[in-house]
Design a protein around this motif. Structure first.
Motif, PDB file in Angstrom:
ATOM      1  N   GLU A 156       0.826  -1.206   0.000  1.00 25.12           N
ATOM      2  CA  GLU A 156       0.000   0.000   0.000  1.00 25.12           C
ATOM      3  C   GLU A 156       0.865   1.264   0.000  1.00 25.12           C
ATOM      4  O   GLU A 156       1.941   1.287   0.593  1.00 25.12           O
ATOM      5  CB  GLU A 156      -0.909   0.004   1.217  1.00 25.12           C
ATOM      6  CG  GLU A 156      -1.989  -1.052   1.130  1.00 25.12           C
ATOM      7  CD  GLU A 156      -3.069  -0.861   2.173  1.00 25.12           C
ATOM      8  OE1 GLU A 156      -3.680   0.218   2.187  1.00 25.12           O
ATOM      9  OE2 GLU A 156      -3.280  -1.779   2.970  1.00 25.12           O
TER      10      GLU A 156
ATOM     11  N   ARG B 239      -2.123  11.926   0.326  1.00 29.80           N
ATOM     12  CA  ARG B 239      -2.299  13.054  -0.587  1.00 29.80           C
ATOM     13  C   ARG B 239      -2.360  14.393   0.146  1.00 29.80           C
ATOM     14  O   ARG B 239      -2.162  15.438  -0.446  1.00 29.80           O
ATOM     15  CB  ARG B 239      -3.536  12.863  -1.450  1.00 29.80           C
ATOM     16  CG  ARG B 239      -4.818  12.718  -0.675  1.00 29.80           C
ATOM     17  CD  ARG B 239      -5.980  12.467  -1.583  1.00 29.80           C
ATOM     18  NE  ARG B 239      -6.172  13.580  -2.515  1.00 29.80           N
ATOM     19  CZ  ARG B 239      -7.109  13.614  -3.431  1.00 29.80           C
ATOM     20  NH1 ARG B 239      -7.907  12.608  -3.576  1.00 29.80           N
ATOM     21  NH2 ARG B 239      -7.255  14.652  -4.210  1.00 29.80           N
TER      22      ARG B 239
ATOM     23  N   ILE C  10       4.334   7.095  -8.093  1.00 29.10           N
ATOM     24  CA  ILE C  10       3.197   6.214  -8.422  1.00 29.10           C
ATOM     25  C   ILE C  10       3.082   5.150  -7.332  1.00 29.10           C
ATOM     26  O   ILE C  10       1.993   4.831  -6.864  1.00 29.10           O
ATOM     27  CB  ILE C  10       3.399   5.543  -9.802  1.00 29.10           C
ATOM     28  CG1 ILE C  10       3.424   6.593 -10.915  1.00 29.10           C
ATOM     29  CG2 ILE C  10       2.306   4.510 -10.059  1.00 29.10           C
ATOM     30  CD1 ILE C  10       3.896   6.073 -12.262  1.00 29.10           C
ATOM     31  N   MET C  11       4.239   4.606  -6.920  1.00 26.76           N
ATOM     32  CA  MET C  11       4.224   3.612  -5.845  1.00 26.76           C
ATOM     33  C   MET C  11       4.010   4.280  -4.493  1.00 26.76           C
ATOM     34  O   MET C  11       3.308   3.770  -3.629  1.00 26.76           O
ATOM     35  CB  MET C  11       5.553   2.846  -5.827  1.00 26.76           C
ATOM     36  CG  MET C  11       5.660   1.783  -6.891  1.00 26.76           C
ATOM     37  SD  MET C  11       7.188   0.837  -6.725  1.00 26.76           S
ATOM     38  CE  MET C  11       8.144   1.465  -8.073  1.00 26.76           C
TER      39      MET C  11
ATOM     40  N   PHE D  79      -1.449   5.741  -8.040  1.00 28.18           N
ATOM     41  CA  PHE D  79      -1.567   6.498  -9.284  1.00 28.18           C
ATOM     42  C   PHE D  79      -2.583   7.642  -9.179  1.00 28.18           C
ATOM     43  O   PHE D  79      -2.330   8.781  -9.566  1.00 28.18           O
ATOM     44  CB  PHE D  79      -2.047   5.555 -10.387  1.00 28.18           C
ATOM     45  CG  PHE D  79      -1.169   5.517 -11.580  1.00 28.18           C
ATOM     46  CD1 PHE D  79      -0.729   6.694 -12.177  1.00 28.18           C
ATOM     47  CD2 PHE D  79      -0.779   4.313 -12.143  1.00 28.18           C
ATOM     48  CE1 PHE D  79       0.067   6.653 -13.292  1.00 28.18           C
ATOM     49  CE2 PHE D  79       0.020   4.259 -13.259  1.00 28.18           C
ATOM     50  CZ  PHE D  79       0.440   5.437 -13.829  1.00 28.18           C
ATOM     51  N   ASP D  80      -3.763   7.313  -8.640  1.00 27.11           N
ATOM     52  CA  ASP D  80      -4.827   8.318  -8.646  1.00 27.11           C
ATOM     53  C   ASP D  80      -4.488   9.503  -7.752  1.00 27.11           C
ATOM     54  O   ASP D  80      -4.653  10.659  -8.141  1.00 27.11           O
ATOM     55  CB  ASP D  80      -6.186   7.702  -8.281  1.00 27.11           C
ATOM     56  CG  ASP D  80      -6.103   6.661  -7.199  1.00 27.11           C
ATOM     57  OD1 ASP D  80      -5.002   6.454  -6.657  1.00 27.11           O
ATOM     58  OD2 ASP D  80      -7.145   6.067  -6.867  1.00 27.11           O
ATOM     59  N   ASN D  81      -3.962   9.223  -6.560  1.00 27.32           N
ATOM     60  CA  ASN D  81      -3.578  10.325  -5.669  1.00 27.32           C
ATOM     61  C   ASN D  81      -2.458  11.166  -6.278  1.00 27.32           C
ATOM     62  O   ASN D  81      -2.400  12.382  -6.098  1.00 27.32           O
ATOM     63  CB  ASN D  81      -3.106   9.782  -4.313  1.00 27.32           C
ATOM     64  CG  ASN D  81      -4.281   9.415  -3.432  1.00 27.32           C
ATOM     65  OD1 ASN D  81      -5.370   9.955  -3.609  1.00 27.32           O
ATOM     66  ND2 ASN D  81      -4.073   8.512  -2.515  1.00 27.32           N
TER      67      ASN D  81
ATOM     68  N   PHE E 167      -1.851  11.613  -9.560  1.00 25.77           N
ATOM     69  CA  PHE E 167      -2.436  12.461 -10.606  1.00 25.77           C
ATOM     70  C   PHE E 167      -3.128  13.674  -9.982  1.00 25.77           C
ATOM     71  O   PHE E 167      -2.982  14.805 -10.441  1.00 25.77           O
ATOM     72  CB  PHE E 167      -3.476  11.682 -11.417  1.00 25.77           C
ATOM     73  CG  PHE E 167      -2.914  10.986 -12.628  1.00 25.77           C
ATOM     74  CD1 PHE E 167      -1.959  11.590 -13.433  1.00 25.77           C
ATOM     75  CD2 PHE E 167      -3.367   9.739 -13.002  1.00 25.77           C
ATOM     76  CE1 PHE E 167      -1.453  10.953 -14.558  1.00 25.77           C
ATOM     77  CE2 PHE E 167      -2.870   9.089 -14.118  1.00 25.77           C
ATOM     78  CZ  PHE E 167      -1.916   9.694 -14.898  1.00 25.77           C
ATOM     79  N   ASP E 168      -3.896  13.418  -8.921  1.00 23.33           N
ATOM     80  CA  ASP E 168      -4.614  14.525  -8.265  1.00 23.33           C
ATOM     81  C   ASP E 168      -3.622  15.555  -7.724  1.00 23.33           C
ATOM     82  O   ASP E 168      -3.855  16.765  -7.811  1.00 23.33           O
ATOM     83  CB  ASP E 168      -5.475  13.986  -7.108  1.00 23.33           C
ATOM     84  CG  ASP E 168      -6.656  13.170  -7.618  1.00 23.33           C
ATOM     85  OD1 ASP E 168      -6.991  13.293  -8.810  1.00 23.33           O
ATOM     86  OD2 ASP E 168      -7.217  12.392  -6.830  1.00 23.33           O
TER      87      ASP E 168
ATOM     88  N   LEU F 134      -2.224  17.758 -10.492  1.00 25.88           N
ATOM     89  CA  LEU F 134      -3.174  18.704 -11.073  1.00 25.88           C
ATOM     90  C   LEU F 134      -3.740  19.701 -10.068  1.00 25.88           C
ATOM     91  O   LEU F 134      -4.119  20.798 -10.430  1.00 25.88           O
ATOM     92  CB  LEU F 134      -4.309  17.930 -11.743  1.00 25.88           C
ATOM     93  CG  LEU F 134      -3.823  17.085 -12.929  1.00 25.88           C
ATOM     94  CD1 LEU F 134      -4.835  16.021 -13.304  1.00 25.88           C
ATOM     95  CD2 LEU F 134      -3.516  17.951 -14.141  1.00 25.88           C
ATOM     96  N   GLU F 135      -3.757  19.301  -8.795  1.00 27.99           N
ATOM     97  CA  GLU F 135      -4.441  20.158  -7.818  1.00 27.99           C
ATOM     98  C   GLU F 135      -3.515  20.765  -6.769  1.00 27.99           C
ATOM     99  O   GLU F 135      -3.897  21.710  -6.085  1.00 27.99           O
ATOM    100  CB  GLU F 135      -5.545  19.353  -7.111  1.00 27.99           C
ATOM    101  CG  GLU F 135      -6.661  18.942  -8.056  1.00 27.99           C
ATOM    102  CD  GLU F 135      -7.562  17.852  -7.482  1.00 27.99           C
ATOM    103  OE1 GLU F 135      -7.453  17.560  -6.277  1.00 27.99           O
ATOM    104  OE2 GLU F 135      -8.346  17.285  -8.258  1.00 27.99           O
TER     105      GLU F 135
ATOM    106  N   MET G  83       1.081   7.924 -20.576  1.00 32.62           N
ATOM    107  CA  MET G  83       0.659   8.353 -19.236  1.00 32.62           C
ATOM    108  C   MET G  83       0.201   9.814 -19.203  1.00 32.62           C
ATOM    109  O   MET G  83      -0.795  10.127 -18.571  1.00 32.62           O
ATOM    110  CB  MET G  83       1.827   8.226 -18.255  1.00 32.62           C
ATOM    111  CG  MET G  83       2.325   6.825 -18.069  1.00 32.62           C
ATOM    112  SD  MET G  83       1.320   5.940 -16.892  1.00 32.62           S
ATOM    113  CE  MET G  83       2.213   4.404 -16.841  1.00 32.62           C
TER     114      MET G  83
END
Lengths: 216, 350
Positions: B96, B101, B151-152, B156-158, B160-161, B164-165, B207
């Motif tokens: 995990e 984030r 990424i690890m 990945f999703d966190n 990317f966020d 961008l944020e 990506m």
């Protein structure tokens, strides 16, 4: 005509990863057409086109992720809670097998949600035995499995074999890098189909759900 | 054509965009060494002696032109406090994510390579290999790029966020990873590695968009590569790179590792005499290849990209799966011997 115009701009806003513009346009479109048309004709269509572009290599994973996220938000914000977007009887579940790379599952989940589906999310890092147990407990009809590594992809076979042995009827849709790098792998592991991208997965589910409805 | 007496000569010649005796072959055999020794994967990586022994045996067995100091990608994640999962039949993988984030910018500190038992085992392996083989063949060290390791670390999703944020947090995260990446690369070079493979799948246009790469990732890679002693292979780990190839070349690598989904002939026309291409066999399809498939795949790459040097045959991902048969690996080596001998007169159009 107006919808077509907004639809093109809506797609561009999604690909530009411009959330505010996409939400604004979604509201505009919704003011000109019924909710069902917005989901079926605009959201699903646009996401399908974006998915095809990803398969062709002209759209990146970042764009796919953001598109899915924005569309999911649109569904959450614009569409009234409990509104029946889809009528179908099958029970659907999704999982990432044996791995914590959960993006593939998240993308498909976003696209499914944006297309009006509800489903059970078994999370990531789940093993074969647990999946086999859970799908039977939850009476799942359609199982979506996301994989990251080749050896994990091979383990779908043991899920299929165990469920067959138990006489449990289920349709398995697989996705993930190993299946994109070897286009025949999904057949080898006994899956019923492979989704090359998130929208591809939704298109396949649409067909299966429609077939299920016709059986009634 | 230059007569090469060792794998090192062969590789250096092709890196100089000249034709050696034959096209070099880099089979990235890491976890495959456990199979070679008939050993459990966790046990295999627990002792550098195992890895050294397997590398020596496999390089000879498969006519490989390099020794691979790489253990597994998640090993760097473990240095950051992450859990490693050891499946029985695949490379160890990251557990995990360890970074949240909502972490505060500036609070992320890079670990010290010397504090990680796992990384020290890699350094010991490289040192041991260097003692055994000297300069006869390149020893390849590996780092994950500062923009790909998150990424690890985050999922990945966190991640990317975050990009961008939370640009402030992204900068802070990347700075910490950049320091770690440079420290880790140079430690491997100091231990005896000849070159570093810089795995950066996140920069690929599979990506991110070309615009994101140009605005956010290119300079990070360029800065990082400048602080690692050369030579460096910029490896996309099966991600696409044609739209950003000029940026990658500008960041300063000697070699680019490319995807099987891209046309190596097209890339050769862009990269000729500028960077060497590494690739681009499909390691997943390789699991079910026949001898004929192996030969056809190798022959096709050589035909498209062999002329003039600047080519190293390899898989496109940086790891040969355990499920690839020994016979297939042998067939790949034999095909390189058969079709990769310079001058490549058979590729000429009459």
């Amino acid at each position: 005509m107006k919808i077509e115009l907004y639809k093109g701009r809506f797609k561009k806003a999604l690909l530009d990863m411009n959330k505010d513009e996409a939400l604004h346009l979604a509201r505009k479109i919704l003011s000109t057409c019924p909710l069902q048309d917005f989901v079926g004709y605009v959201l699903v269509d646009v996401l399908e086109d974006i998915g095809i572009r990803w398969e062709q290599g002209t759209v990146s994973l970042a764009q796919i992720y953001i598109c899915g996220k924005i569309c999911e938000q649109i569904v959450d914000e614009i569409i009234p809670p409990g509104h029946g977007l889809k009528s179908y009887k099958q029970r659907i579940a999704i999982a990432t097998l044996l791995d914590y790379h959960s993006l593939g599952k998240r993308l498909v989940a976003s696209f499914l949600k944006a297309s009006g589906y509800t489903f059970i999310d078994y999370g990531c890092g789940i093993d074969e035995e647990t999946i086999i147990e859970k799908v039977q407990q939850d009476k799942i009809d359609i199982l979506l499995i996301s994989t990251f590594l080749y050896p994990t992809a091979l383990k779908v076979k043991s899920i299929r074999d165990s469920l067959d042995k138990a006489g449990y009827k289920i349709r398995i849709l697989v996705g993930g890098a190993p299946f994109r790098f070897d286009k025949s792998l999904w057949r080898q592991v006994g899956a019923d189909a492979m989704g090359g991208c998130a929208s591809d997965a939704v298109s396949i589910i649409n067909i299966w759900v429609e077939e299920g409805n016709q059986d009634d | 054509m230059i007569n090469a007496t060792t794998s090192m000569d062969r590789v250096l010649t092709t890196l100089n965009h000249r034709e050696p005796d034959k096209v070099p072959l880099f089979l990235p055999l890491s976890v495959y060494g456990a199979k070679e020794l008939g050993m459990d994967i966790k046990k295999y990586f627990s002792d550098p002696k195992n890895v050294i022994e397997a590398q020596i045996r496999m390089t000879k067995k498969y006519n490989n032109d390099c020794y691979y100091g790489f253990f597994y990608a998640a090993i760097e994640f473990s240095a950051w406090g992450g859990e490693i999962i050891f499946p029985k039949d695949s490379p160890p993988t990251a557990g995990e994510p360890v970074l949240k984030r909502n972490a505060v910018p500036g609070t992320i500190k890079p670990p010290d390579v010397g504090d990680s038992k796992s990384l020290l085992r890699v350094l010991e392996t490289i040192q041991g290999l260097k003692e055994r083989i000297g300069n006869s063949a390149p020893i390849i060290g590996v780092v994950i790029s500062p923009t790909s390791l998150p990424i690890m670390q985050m999922g990945f999703d966190n991640y990317f966020d975050t990009i961008l944020e939370r640009p402030d947090f992204f900068k802070s995260l990347i700075r910490a990873n950049q320091e770690f990446c440079i420290q880790w690369a140079n430690a491997q070079l100091n231990a005896g590695a000849t070159a570093i493979t810089y795995f950066d799948p996140f920069s690929s246009t599979s990506m991110v968009t070309k615009d994101m790469y140009n605005k956010m990732l290119h300079n990070i890679a360029k800065e990082t590569l400048q602080r690692i002693r050369e030579p460096i292979a910029f490896h996309l780990a099966s991600g696409s790179c044609i739209p950003i190839i000029e940026g990658i070349i500008d960041s300063g690598p000697d070699v680019v590792g490319i995807s099987c989904h891209e046309d190596i002939g097209q890339l050769k026309s862009i990269c000729r005499d500028r960077v060497t291409l590494l690739g681009n066999l499909n390691g997943i399809e390789m699991c079910s290849w026949t001898r004929q498939d192996s030969e056809a795949a190798v022959k096709s790459i050589i035909k498209k990209a062999g002329a003039g040097g600047g080519l190293i045959i390899s898989d496109n991902h940086g790891e040969i799966p355990l499920q690839v048969s020994e016979e297939t690996l042998m067939a790949v080596g034999e095909a390189v011997n058969k079709w990769g001998r310079y001058p490549l007169t058979w590729t000429e159009v009459h």
